[in-house]
Design an enzyme around this catalytic site. Structure first.
Site, short mmCIF file in Angstrom:
data_model
loop_
_atom_site.label_atom_id
_atom_site.label_comp_id
_atom_site.label_asym_id
_atom_site.label_seq_id
_atom_site.Cartn_x
_atom_site.Cartn_y
_atom_site.Cartn_z
N GLU A 26 0.85 -1.19 0.00
CA GLU A 26 0.00 0.00 0.00
C GLU A 26 0.88 1.23 0.00
O GLU A 26 2.11 1.14 0.15
CB GLU A 26 -0.94 -0.01 1.21
CG GLU A 26 -0.24 0.07 2.54
CD GLU A 26 -1.16 -0.23 3.73
OE1 GLU A 26 -2.12 -1.00 3.57
OE2 GLU A 26 -0.89 0.29 4.82
N HIS A 61 -4.26 3.15 8.27
CA HIS A 61 -3.01 2.67 8.87
C HIS A 61 -2.09 3.85 9.16
O HIS A 61 -1.99 4.77 8.36
CB HIS A 61 -2.27 1.74 7.91
CG HIS A 61 -2.85 0.37 7.84
ND1 HIS A 61 -2.70 -0.44 6.73
CD2 HIS A 61 -3.56 -0.35 8.74
CE1 HIS A 61 -3.30 -1.59 6.95
NE2 HIS A 61 -3.83 -1.57 8.16
#
Lengths: 370, 291
Positions: free
Chosen positions: B209, B247
């Site tokens: 990511e 995150h």
């Protein structure tokens, strides 16, 4: 949590790091008095954005009248959409050289890292890689004098400046460690006839460690919605589109947004409510999204810790109490899927099993309901 | 075969009496994991899911050897628990909690390096050697044995991708969750190295990511040192800069950690990057046919 420059400098002062004489003002009138006291001054807008100088948010003034005029102008400014509410009036330093110094976290090396360059004052991205010394610090040892001596050798720094560094760097390291900072950056670090002075202060504190720093102020730079989401312990980011998205897990939520875009739609937000939210919190998450008046609601659930029946129950509850009168695209698989489907079925919602189908459907709905 | 953990791995659960700890102890036992003890200070002598509970990690190690420990401990206390396990000599530690302070994570990593131990996470779903040992919180049924190694920064997205594989009757050797934080123990390269050595792993899926540079570093490693095919999926193409996407580590800062930079690095290393999760089974089948 990013701190305003004036707060960063207050912390520096507490850690015995030299900072310019300064006064924080909240109205242009106060600039007159501050400048009368400080003489030649710099007037600096206090907003949490970089490149304030380029945007005209920093000005010099030689006398109180000019200081007031500049302060008036700056108080009327908006920088990157942020209103100027506070202004710092500072003595103008006599700067022989501008340096760069920062402590931050090196994710790859999993430790703190000291960054120093003799080229300061410019955007750090513009500092040539070979002109920047990076020294990863073994956190068990902490920043020792020998490390600073080595940094000086790599920089080619000797004599008085080297002595200054050996005194200066450990103070910043102590602040970085004791306050759980993610970043403590001084750019420029000014070399003056009196020694090194922090002409700027950019300090970011780790949000996850704020609980052990009750003495620090709480700075909110989020939108009202993002703050509300934070209270609910939801990871939420506002975006520009019209498809409200919720999913469980940061990665899959990002992937959902990517897929919405891939099929030609525009996501209105990022909302990750993962981590085993109960019916109450899930309902609040749905209500929060409805409050943003999207065209379509897309819910993408791959239940692990998150239970499908909990999500379905929350959806039904919100539908019955608040009404959900926009088109919904629902994907539901994983833990307690059958129970979740049964609950949705009772209110006439048929959830699909594939993420791809759900996203495509949502994009179609957003196009027809424009 | 598998990497890091297998049928013989003896596992401790720290925080076993809590809601998450007890639930996942049951799930791990159901999967076949050898849970030999649990830790809950002040609650020694009880049992949870038939597992004996001890007050301290040292006490548990007096009774039997332990290879790995998994932590279900609230973030403010996680550092203490992790250091305890490391000090007692546990060599694999799985940190499930999210929101562990960054400086605590750095201290844990420094001590783990000194003790030559492996840290998985924090903010991870754990790891699973399919069909033999699960040390984590992932749903059991998707993890069936097969030839594909998977390493991922995110949890649910990894389940989504493994779910697509399972639907196509493709199983996995080991699936490792690196964790979504800025400072984590195992990184892509550590895991890729192990997969490269593992004879049962025929190919690897890397799920990355935006944020940080670990995908770019992995790309360099793949180009220089790997013979097995790697395919990738990356989340965050549509993410705006400067915003944390759930995150702690998923943020584009100062122009670094962008989606484009990662795709470019991986593509140049010969890694096929899937546009959509659903394309992955086809890419895997093609790679396996060649492998």
């Amino acid at each position: 949590m990013k701190l305003y420059e004036y707060l960063g400098k207050e912390l520096f002062y507490r850690y015995d790091i030299p900072v310019p004489h300064r006064k924080l003002i909240e109205s242009a009138e106060e600039a007159t008095e501050a400048a009368a006291e400080l003489g030649n001054v710099v007037i600096k807008s206090q907003v949490l954005t970089g490149k304030r100088g380029k945007a005209g948010g920093i000005a010099f003034a030689a006398d109180p009248g000019e200081a007031r005029k500049e302060a008036e102008r700056i108080f009327k400014m908006e920088l990157n959409g942020l209103k100027v509410e506070k202004v710092l009036v500072e003595e103008k330093l006599q700067i022989d050289q501008e340096l760069y110094l920062a402590l931050t976290v090196d994710g790859a090396a999993r430790c703190p890292v000291v960054l120093v360059s003799l080229d300061g004052g410019m955007d750090v991205e513009d500092v040539a890689e070979e002109r920047m010394v990076r020294w990863p610090v073994n956190i068990t040892l902490g920043l020792q004098d020998y490390m600073v001596r080595e940094i000086c050798r790599l920089l080619g720094v000797t004599g008085d400046l080297k002595k200054e560094f050996i005194e200066f760097l450990p103070k910043l390291y102590r602040l970085f460690r004791e306050l759980d900072a993610e970043l403590a950056e001084i750019n420029p670090l000014a070399l003056t006839p009196a020694g090194l002075v922090a002409a700027d202060a950019k300090v970011t504190i780790d949000d996850d460690a704020l609980y052990r720093h009750p003495q620090l102020p709480r700075i909110k730079e989020k939108t009202a919605l993002e703050l509300k989401a934070e209270e609910l312990d939801l990871a939420y980011v506002e975006l520009d589109g019209n498809i409200a998205v919720m999913a469980n897990g940061a990665g899959i939520t990002m992937a959902t947004l990517d897929m919405v875009q891939h099929y030609g739609g525009a996501p209105a937000n990022f909302l990750d409510f993962g981590g085993g939210a109960d019916v109450e919190r899930t309902s609040k998450a749905i209500e929060l999204l409805l409050g943003t008046s999207p065209k379509v609601l897309l819910i993408n659930i791959f239940g692990g810790i998150t239970r499908c029946d909990v999500v379905a129950e929350a959806f039904v509850r919100v539908r019955e109490s608040k009404g959900i009168d926009l088109p919904v695209s629902f994907r539901l698989v994983g833990t307690n899927e059958a129970e979740g489907r049964a609950l949705l079925g009772k209110v006439g919602i048929k959830a699909v099993t594939s993420m791809d189908d759900a996203v495509r459907h949502a994009v179609e709905l957003s196009v027809v309901s424009k | 075969m598998s990497i890091f953990i297998d049928k013989q791995t003896r596992v401790l659960v720290q925080g076993i009496t809590g809601k998450q700890g007890s639930f996942h102890t049951g799930q791990m036992i159901a999967y076949g994991t050898k849970i030999v003890g649990g830790i809950s200070p002040g609650k020694g002598g009880q049992t949870v899911e038939g597992v004996p509970v001890f007050d301290t990690v040292f006490e548990a190690l007096e009774k039997q050897p332990v290879d790995a420990s998994i932590l279900f401990i609230p973030a403010p206390y996680a550092k203490d628990a992790a250091l305890e396990a490391l000090d007692a000599g546990v060599k694999i530690i799985v940190l499930i909690p999210e929101h562990i302070p960054l400086h605590d994570a750095m201290e844990i990593m420094a001590y783990a390096r000194q003790k030559e131990a492996v840290i998985v996470g924090p903010n991870t779903f754990g790891l699973v050697s399919s069909g033999s040992c699960k040390i984590g919180i992932m749903p059991n049924r998707y993890f069936i044995p097969g030839p594909v190694g998977v390493v991922s920064r995110s949890g649910t997205l990894c389940y989504e991708i493994v779910g697509h594989l399972t639907d196509s009757d493709i199983g996995t050797t080991t699936v490792v969750g690196l964790g979504g934080d800025r400072v984590v123990g195992l990184n892509f390269i550590d895991v890729l190295e192990k997969f490269e050595e593992d004879p049962a792993t025929k190919m690897i899926i890397l799920v990355g990511e935006i944020g940080g540079s670990s995908e770019e570093e992995a790309a360099q490693y793949i180009a220089n040192s790997m013979t097995k095919p790697v395919i990738a999926y990356l989340a965050g193409r549509s993410a705006p800069p400067g915003k944390r996407m759930g995150h702690a580590g998923a943020i584009i800062e100062r122009g670094r950690g962008t989606f484009e930079s990662k795709v470019k690095a991986l593509s140049e290393a010969g890694v096929k990057v899937a546009e959509l999760p659903m394309e992955i089974p086809l890419l895997v089948k093609a790679a396996l046919a060649k492998a």
